[in-house]
Write an enzyme that holds these catalytic residues in place. Structure first.
Site, PDB file in Angstrom:
ATOM      1  N   SER A   9      -2.356   5.432  -8.331  1.00 31.62           N
ATOM      2  CA  SER A   9      -2.526   4.167  -7.612  1.00 31.62           C
ATOM      3  C   SER A   9      -3.731   4.276  -6.684  1.00 31.62           C
ATOM      4  CB  SER A   9      -1.276   3.860  -6.797  1.00 31.62           C
ATOM      5  OG  SER A   9      -1.525   2.765  -5.942  1.00 31.62           O
ATOM      6  N   HIS A  33      -3.343   2.221 -11.553  1.00 32.50           N
ATOM      7  CA  HIS A  33      -2.503   1.170 -10.970  1.00 32.50           C
ATOM      8  C   HIS A  33      -3.249   0.546  -9.795  1.00 32.50           C
ATOM      9  CE1 HIS A  33       1.475  -0.629 -10.073  1.00 32.50           C
ATOM     10  NE2 HIS A  33       1.246  -0.364  -8.792  1.00 32.50           N
ATOM     11  N   ASP A  35      -2.949  -2.228  -6.764  1.00 31.26           N
ATOM     12  CA  ASP A  35      -1.993  -2.989  -5.948  1.00 31.26           C
ATOM     13  C   ASP A  35      -2.682  -4.110  -5.191  1.00 31.26           C
ATOM     14  OD1 ASP A  35       0.536  -1.583  -6.294  1.00 31.26           O
ATOM     15  OD2 ASP A  35      -0.418   0.100  -5.260  1.00 31.26           O
ATOM     16  N   MET A  37      -2.275  -7.058  -2.592  1.00 34.60           N
ATOM     17  CA  MET A  37      -1.345  -7.499  -1.528  1.00 34.60           C
ATOM     18  C   MET A  37      -2.007  -8.601  -0.713  1.00 34.60           C
ATOM     19  SD  MET A  37      -0.141  -3.794  -0.156  1.00 34.60           S
ATOM     20  CE  MET A  37       0.520  -2.542  -1.257  1.00 34.60           C
ATOM     21  N   HIS A  66      -0.806  -4.862 -10.183  1.00 37.53           N
ATOM     22  CA  HIS A  66       0.503  -5.162  -9.594  1.00 37.53           C
ATOM     23  C   HIS A  66       0.283  -6.210  -8.516  1.00 37.53           C
ATOM     24  CE1 HIS A  66       4.154  -3.465  -7.114  1.00 37.53           C
ATOM     25  NE2 HIS A  66       4.358  -4.682  -7.548  1.00 37.53           N
ATOM     26  N   MET A  68       1.394  -8.196  -5.674  1.00 38.09           N
ATOM     27  CA  MET A  68       2.374  -8.377  -4.593  1.00 38.09           C
ATOM     28  C   MET A  68       1.881  -9.551  -3.750  1.00 38.09           C
ATOM     29  SD  MET A  68       3.181  -4.410  -3.762  1.00 38.09           S
ATOM     30  CE  MET A  68       1.651  -3.933  -4.544  1.00 38.09           C
ATOM     31  N   MET A 137      10.506  -1.131  -7.907  1.00 37.67           N
ATOM     32  CA  MET A 137       9.957  -0.576  -6.665  1.00 37.67           C
ATOM     33  C   MET A 137      10.922   0.484  -6.141  1.00 37.67           C
ATOM     34  SD  MET A 137       7.062  -2.148  -6.079  1.00 37.67           S
ATOM     35  CE  MET A 137       6.850  -1.081  -4.668  1.00 37.67           C
ATOM     36  N   ASP A 175       7.677   2.748  -9.018  1.00 43.25           N
ATOM     37  CA  ASP A 175       6.497   2.574  -8.167  1.00 43.25           C
ATOM     38  C   ASP A 175       6.851   2.849  -6.712  1.00 43.25           C
ATOM     39  OD1 ASP A 175       4.062   1.903  -7.139  1.00 43.25           O
ATOM     40  OD2 ASP A 175       4.233  -0.251  -7.535  1.00 43.25           O
TER      41      ASP A 175
HETATM   42  C1  DX5 Z   1       3.522   0.074  -2.752  1.00 42.56           C
HETATM   43  C2  DX5 Z   1       2.660   0.077  -3.984  1.00 42.56           C
HETATM   44  C3  DX5 Z   1       2.573   1.397  -4.674  1.00 42.56           C
HETATM   45  C4  DX5 Z   1       1.866   2.465  -3.866  1.00 42.56           C
HETATM   46  C5  DX5 Z   1       2.372   3.799  -4.273  1.00 42.56           C
HETATM   47  O1  DX5 Z   1       3.730  -1.247  -2.323  1.00 42.56           O
HETATM   48  O2  DX5 Z   1       3.161  -0.866  -4.941  1.00 42.56           O
HETATM   49  O3  DX5 Z   1       1.937   1.255  -5.923  1.00 42.56           O
HETATM   50  O4  DX5 Z   1       0.489   2.463  -4.064  1.00 42.56           O
HETATM   51  O5  DX5 Z   1       1.857   4.775  -3.417  1.00 42.56           O
HETATM   52  P1  DX5 Z   1       2.637   6.144  -3.185  1.00 42.56           P
HETATM   53  O6  DX5 Z   1       2.678   6.859  -4.480  1.00 42.56           O
HETATM   54  O7  DX5 Z   1       1.808   6.855  -2.143  1.00 42.56           O
HETATM   55  O8  DX5 Z   1       4.015   5.791  -2.682  1.00 42.56           O
HETATM   56 ZN    ZN Z   2       2.312  -0.928  -7.073  1.00 39.90          ZN
END
Ligand code: DX5
Ligand code: ZN
Length: 224
Positions: A9, A33, A35, A37, A66, A68, A137, A175
């Protein structure tokens, strides 16, 4: 069911050096991956289309986006155009989740639906025959570097049982908080796609860390 795959990620990497950070992973992992947000669905703002474009230029493999964000259908097409090869969203903030699944599939990307740790599998049961990935999650979404929530393990097992009994083929993606220890628990419960941010990018040898996680998952994963 699926060969185990580790998805580093990029939320956990040094974004000022994005291309250099991911380059050593090209030989060992196929998919990164990403993310997204929005500060509304989660209490954090990360990055969006421009950064995906920079990553697309730097990474030859797959990009798993992903979302969010609230109202994911408003932005999903832009991430497809920007180079996503799979897109996951959270259905509780989408007016018509089934329509978004169909639209993304028609656009030629793989589709995932996500569940927060406290949300039961029943919330997405109707969508599972139509998606490529169930994203579970294993931390509260919003930040990298949190501890894996072991209370999600039974839901991974339920998803695995449901997939088998219903004759479905979706990947079970975990995740958040995936480490050398928790990857084993998640794989033994039935997961086959593992997002790993901190445990890859905080390691001195990122490629080695990703390969070590994959090997641990392969050894622990269920045969059925
Ligand atoms: C959290 C994200 C994850 C995050 C994981 O909201 O969706 O993808 O990047 O990071 P680690 O592996 O450090 O928990
Ligand atoms: Zn994620």
């Amino acid at each position: 069911m699926h060969a185990p795959e580790i998805l580093p990620s990029v939320l956990a990497c040094d974004l000022a050096r994005l291309a250099d950070e991911v380059a050593p992973l090209a030989g060992v992992t196929r998919t990164l991956h990403f993310d997204v947000m929005d500060g509304r669905y989660v209490d954090n703002i990360s990055f969006g289309q421009p950064v995906l474009g920079a990553l697309r230029a730097a990474w030859p493999g797959d990009l798993d986006v992903h979302l969010m964000i609230v109202d994911p259908s408003r932005y999903a097409d832009e991430f497809v155009a920007g180079g996503a090869t799979s897109v996951a969203f959270h259905p509780e903030v989408e007016d018509d989740p089934a329509a978004l699944v169909a639209r993304l599939r028609a656009a030629g990307v793989r589709v995932g639906v996500g569940l927060r740790p406290e949300h039961p599998l029943e919330r997405v049961a109707d969508l599972l025959p139509h998606v490529d990935t169930l994203l579970l999650m294993t931390v509260n979404p919003g930040f990298a570097g949190q501890a894996f929530l072991t209370e999600v393990l039974p839901k991974i097992g339920e998803a695995h049982a449901l997939r088998r009994s219903a004759g479905l083929t979706f990947r079970i993606q975990v995740d958040g908080g995936v480490t050398a220890a928790t990857v084993v628990d998640a794989a033994a419960a039935g997961a086959d796609w593992f997002v790993a941010g901190t445990s890859v990018f905080a390691a001195e040898d990122r490629a080695g860390a990703a390969e070590d996680l994959r090997a641990r998952a392969a050894a622990a994963m269920r045969a059925d």
